[in-house]
Scaffold this motif. Structure first.
Motif, PDB file in Angstrom:
ATOM      1  N   ARG A  10      -4.079  -9.496   2.128  1.00 47.27           N
ATOM      2  CA  ARG A  10      -3.954 -10.011   0.728  1.00 47.27           C
ATOM      3  C   ARG A  10      -3.553  -9.101   0.083  1.00 47.27           C
ATOM      4  O   ARG A  10      -2.698  -9.439  -1.034  1.00 47.27           O
ATOM      5  CB  ARG A  10      -5.404 -10.636   0.448  1.00 47.27           C
ATOM      6  N   LYS A  11      -4.153  -7.757  -0.093  1.00 46.93           N
ATOM      7  CA  LYS A  11      -3.699  -6.768  -0.913  1.00 46.93           C
ATOM      8  C   LYS A  11      -2.067  -6.467  -0.824  1.00 46.93           C
ATOM      9  O   LYS A  11      -1.456  -6.251  -1.654  1.00 46.93           O
ATOM     10  CB  LYS A  11      -4.402  -5.567  -0.628  1.00 46.93           C
ATOM     11  N   ALA A  12      -1.579  -6.451   0.600  1.00 48.14           N
ATOM     12  CA  ALA A  12      -0.207  -6.254   0.907  1.00 48.14           C
ATOM     13  C   ALA A  12       0.677  -7.426   0.045  1.00 48.14           C
ATOM     14  O   ALA A  12       1.672  -7.240  -0.294  1.00 48.14           O
ATOM     15  CB  ALA A  12       0.039  -6.323   2.348  1.00 48.14           C
ATOM     16  N   ALA A  13       0.067  -8.614   0.279  1.00 51.94           N
ATOM     17  CA  ALA A  13       0.894 -10.001  -0.255  1.00 51.94           C
ATOM     18  C   ALA A  13       1.013  -9.793  -1.669  1.00 51.94           C
ATOM     19  O   ALA A  13       1.945 -10.073  -2.465  1.00 51.94           O
ATOM     20  CB  ALA A  13       0.123 -10.868   0.104  1.00 51.94           C
ATOM     21  N   GLU A  14      -0.173  -9.290  -2.255  1.00 46.79           N
ATOM     22  CA  GLU A  14      -0.151  -9.029  -3.826  1.00 46.79           C
ATOM     23  C   GLU A  14       0.877  -7.847  -4.095  1.00 46.79           C
ATOM     24  O   GLU A  14       1.387  -8.045  -5.364  1.00 46.79           O
ATOM     25  CB  GLU A  14      -1.668  -8.627  -4.201  1.00 46.79           C
ATOM     26  N   GLN A  15       0.953  -6.849  -3.551  1.00 47.44           N
ATOM     27  CA  GLN A  15       1.934  -5.750  -3.857  1.00 47.44           C
ATOM     28  C   GLN A  15       3.335  -6.281  -3.555  1.00 47.44           C
ATOM     29  O   GLN A  15       4.168  -5.934  -4.576  1.00 47.44           O
ATOM     30  CB  GLN A  15       1.706  -4.776  -3.012  1.00 47.44           C
ATOM     31  N   ARG A  16       3.421  -7.279  -2.725  1.00 45.25           N
ATOM     32  CA  ARG A  16       4.795  -7.710  -2.502  1.00 45.25           C
ATOM     33  C   ARG A  16       5.411  -8.622  -3.659  1.00 45.25           C
ATOM     34  O   ARG A  16       6.194  -8.599  -4.167  1.00 45.25           O
ATOM     35  CB  ARG A  16       5.109  -8.460  -1.037  1.00 45.25           C
ATOM     36  N   LYS A  17       4.311  -9.420  -4.035  1.00 47.44           N
ATOM     37  CA  LYS A  17       4.471 -10.505  -5.272  1.00 47.44           C
ATOM     38  C   LYS A  17       4.760  -9.633  -6.445  1.00 47.44           C
ATOM     39  O   LYS A  17       5.493  -9.828  -7.203  1.00 47.44           O
ATOM     40  CB  LYS A  17       3.005 -11.150  -5.278  1.00 47.44           C
TER      41      LYS A  17
END
Length: 174
Positions: free
Chosen positions: A88-95
């Motif tokens: 989830r944190k990686a997805a937030e960073q990509r976003k």
């Protein structure tokens, strides 16, 4: 349990050993905060879900969502649920990175359009019709580019929200 031990890079026996210190799973700079959370857990009997950072055996960190409830206040035994939220944190960073890139991409044609409009406003009388037409055409190209970027951003947003319907269509061979 075995899953937590695997997440942390330890064996279950190592985690349960008397000489194992649970504070070793917390980065040094966060230990005071975690101690306060533990004290609140003992006092209130429950710790509502919150994010925290764990240290694996190899020293790498991972973010987790945790919640806890006291089982035995006297013995300071609690049941803690740990959810690894690295994905989830990686997805937030990509976003976040995507939004930064989109902001830059939107700014470029918008700056061009505003520049051409300002040029037309300040020099309209001194320009020939051909030059005015050229500037309007360039501004229109930038406006269409901006429109396309905004459209694509809205499609991505709808896909993310699950409200965009994707239908297969035939494509021209290249």
């Amino acid at each position: 349990n075995d899953f937590l031990a695997q997440m942390l890079g330890y064996s279950k026996d190592e985690l349960l050993a008397e000489d194992f210190h649970w504070h070793n799973l917390t980065p040094t700079e966060l230990r005071a905060t975690e101690l306060q959370a533990f004290e609140k857990l003992i006092e209130a009997g429950v710790l509502l879900s919150r994010e925290r950072t764990y240290l694996r055996r190899d020293g790498t960190r991972f973010p987790a969502l945790i919640a806890a409830t006291m089982i035995d206040k006297e013995e300071k035994v609690a049941m803690v649920v740990v959810l690894d939220i690295s994905d989830r944190k990686a997805a937030e960073q990509r976003k976040h990175e995507f939004m930064s890139m989109v902001s830059h991409e939107l700014r470029t044609p918008l700056t061009t359009i505003l520049g051409y409009l300002e040029m037309l406003q300040t020099r309209w009388e001194r320009m020939g019709e051909e030059r005015r037409r050229e500037i309007v055409d360039k501004a229109a190209i930038s406006a269409r580019r901006l429109e396309s970027l905004v459209h694509n951003l809205l499609v991505v947003s709808r896909l993310d929200a699950g409200t965009q319907v994707v239908a297969p269509a035939a494509a021209d061979p290249v």
